[in-house]
Design a protein around this motif. Structure first.
Motif, short mmCIF file in Angstrom:
data_model
loop_
_atom_site.label_atom_id
_atom_site.label_comp_id
_atom_site.label_asym_id
_atom_site.label_seq_id
_atom_site.Cartn_x
_atom_site.Cartn_y
_atom_site.Cartn_z
N UNK A 182 -2.19 -3.36 3.30
CA UNK A 182 -3.30 -4.17 3.81
C UNK A 182 -4.64 -3.59 3.35
N UNK A 183 -4.74 -2.26 3.36
CA UNK A 183 -5.98 -1.64 2.90
C UNK A 183 -6.19 -1.90 1.41
N UNK A 184 -5.11 -1.85 0.62
CA UNK A 184 -5.21 -2.15 -0.81
C UNK A 184 -5.63 -3.60 -1.03
N UNK A 185 -5.13 -4.50 -0.18
CA UNK A 185 -5.51 -5.91 -0.28
C UNK A 185 -6.98 -6.09 0.05
N UNK A 186 -7.44 -5.40 1.09
CA UNK A 186 -8.85 -5.49 1.46
C UNK A 186 -9.73 -5.01 0.31
N UNK A 187 -9.38 -3.90 -0.29
CA UNK A 187 -10.16 -3.39 -1.42
C UNK A 187 -10.13 -4.37 -2.59
N UNK A 188 -8.99 -5.06 -2.77
CA UNK A 188 -8.87 -6.02 -3.87
C UNK A 188 -9.81 -7.21 -3.67
N UNK A 189 -9.98 -7.64 -2.42
CA UNK A 189 -10.92 -8.73 -2.12
C UNK A 189 -12.35 -8.23 -2.32
N UNK B 295 -3.14 -11.13 -7.59
CA UNK B 295 -3.87 -9.90 -7.86
C UNK B 295 -3.67 -9.48 -9.31
N UNK B 296 -4.73 -8.90 -9.89
CA UNK B 296 -4.65 -8.42 -11.27
C UNK B 296 -5.32 -7.06 -11.36
N UNK B 297 -4.81 -6.22 -12.25
CA UNK B 297 -5.42 -4.92 -12.51
C UNK B 297 -6.56 -5.09 -13.51
N UNK B 298 -7.58 -4.28 -13.34
CA UNK B 298 -8.70 -4.33 -14.27
C UNK B 298 -9.58 -3.11 -14.13
N UNK B 299 -10.54 -3.00 -15.03
CA UNK B 299 -11.49 -1.89 -15.00
C UNK B 299 -12.63 -2.18 -14.04
N UNK C 207 -7.53 -3.08 -8.39
CA UNK C 207 -6.86 -4.35 -8.16
C UNK C 207 -7.91 -5.38 -7.79
N UNK C 208 -7.83 -6.56 -8.39
CA UNK C 208 -8.75 -7.64 -8.08
C UNK C 208 -7.96 -8.81 -7.50
N UNK C 209 -8.38 -9.27 -6.31
CA UNK C 209 -7.79 -10.48 -5.74
C UNK C 209 -8.52 -11.68 -6.33
N UNK C 210 -7.77 -12.70 -6.70
CA UNK C 210 -8.35 -13.91 -7.29
C UNK C 210 -8.28 -15.08 -6.32
N UNK C 211 -9.28 -15.95 -6.39
CA UNK C 211 -9.32 -17.14 -5.54
C UNK C 211 -9.13 -18.39 -6.39
N UNK C 212 -8.39 -19.36 -5.85
CA UNK C 212 -8.11 -20.59 -6.58
C UNK C 212 -9.22 -21.63 -6.42
#
Length: 296
Positions: A16-23, A64-68, A78-83
């Motif tokens: 959940x913390x990783x998801x929060x950081x991704x958002x 989610x996608x990895x990126x710099x 990690x980047x969370x993407x929105x549709x």
């Protein structure tokens, strides 16, 4: 905004913390894309909460996608993407609120104290125009809030309820725009109203000592200069969160529920306790100081 809408990290699952950081990182990336690299520096917990709430209501997380990391290219995120446009909306809200906060700082401070705000105002004025063009109703609600707030704060005797109403209405109206129907819009308004009220009063509680010294307006400082009892301040803030939570439970949360629950039940109360503990200590110091002066 003010940065009070935080998680309680220790109570979150690792995923959940990783998801929060991704958002958080996803919104940061969107701000740089829509406006400027420098606007990323203004990213707040509050606007991350706004983005996460919208994505949850709309089930818009596209994975989610990895990126710099743009701010630190040596770091991978990690980047969370929105549709849909949930990130764009949150980015615009961030830019618009930062701009009006700069205006408020300039109006409330002397020339030298507000020098930095004056220097960066032209940059944010340009970015705010772009945000306003995309989401004119966000700018309208924030501008209306600032105008009403300025009038209210001219009256040193304005009550707590009246003082908090502009911010409360602003956030209520903004959240209500994302309701799928009239009923959900009314629930979102109620939720946003009480969260907005809580944010304003949290900021007031946080600034009591500073405002008392500068003789600035603060709804918790009475006309005679005395501060409201800390128990009353805590009760008022608790009431805001309780009403917000009642409305929150009526929302159809489709994603990030564990994180949003954590914020409502753990994160917000924790930061509130931190602020009210500080106001209690400041009040105790003031009492001891006044007592010492009388004894002398």
């Amino acid at each position: 905004m003010f940065g009070y809408l935080q998680i309680e990290k220790e109570e979150l699952l690792v995923k959940e913390f990783e998801t929060y950081k991704a958002v958080y990182c996803g919104l940061c990336k969107q701000m740089g894309k829509d406006y400027s690299f420098l606007t990323r520096l203004t990213l707040s917990y509050d606007c991350t909460f706004y983005a996460m709430l919208l994505m949850s209501l709309h089930s818009s997380c596209g994975g989610f996608k990895k990126g710099r990391c743009t701010c630190n290219p040596l770091k991978r995120c990690n980047f969370a993407y929105s549709k849909n446009d949930d990130y764009q909306k949150a980015a615009a809200f961030s830019i618009i609120t930062v701009y009006y906060k700069l205006i408020d700082d300039i109006n409330d401070s002397g020339f030298f104290k507000s020098l930095f705000s004056r220097m960066i105002k032209p940059f944010f004025s340009h970015q705010r125009k772009k945000a306003k063009k995309r989401y004119p109703w966000i700018d309208e609600y924030v501008a209306e809030m600032m105008e009403r707030q300025a009038v209210i704060e001219q009256d040193k005797s304005a009550s707590v309820d009246i003082s908090a109403d502009p911010t409360a209405q602003m956030l209520g109206k903004i959240l209500a725009k994302d309701g799928n129907d009239e009923t959900e819009s009314r629930v979102l308004y109620e939720y946003g109203y009480n969260i907005g009220r809580w944010i304003y009063l949290m900021d007031a509680a946080d600034d009591i000592e500073k405002d008392a010294k500068s003789l600035s307006f603060n709804p918790f400082i009475q006309e005679d200069g005395l501060t409201l009892d800390n128990n009353i301040i805590s009760l008022t803030l608790n009431q805001c969160l309780a009403r917000a939570y009642d409305a929150y439970n009526l929302l159809d949360i489709n994603g990030f529920k564990g994180i949003l629950d954590n914020m409502m039940l753990r994160g917000f109360p924790k930061i509130q306790n931190k602020i009210t503990d500080k106001t209690q200590k400041d009040s105790d110091k003031s009492f001891e100081s006044q007592k010492g002066s009388k004894d002398e």
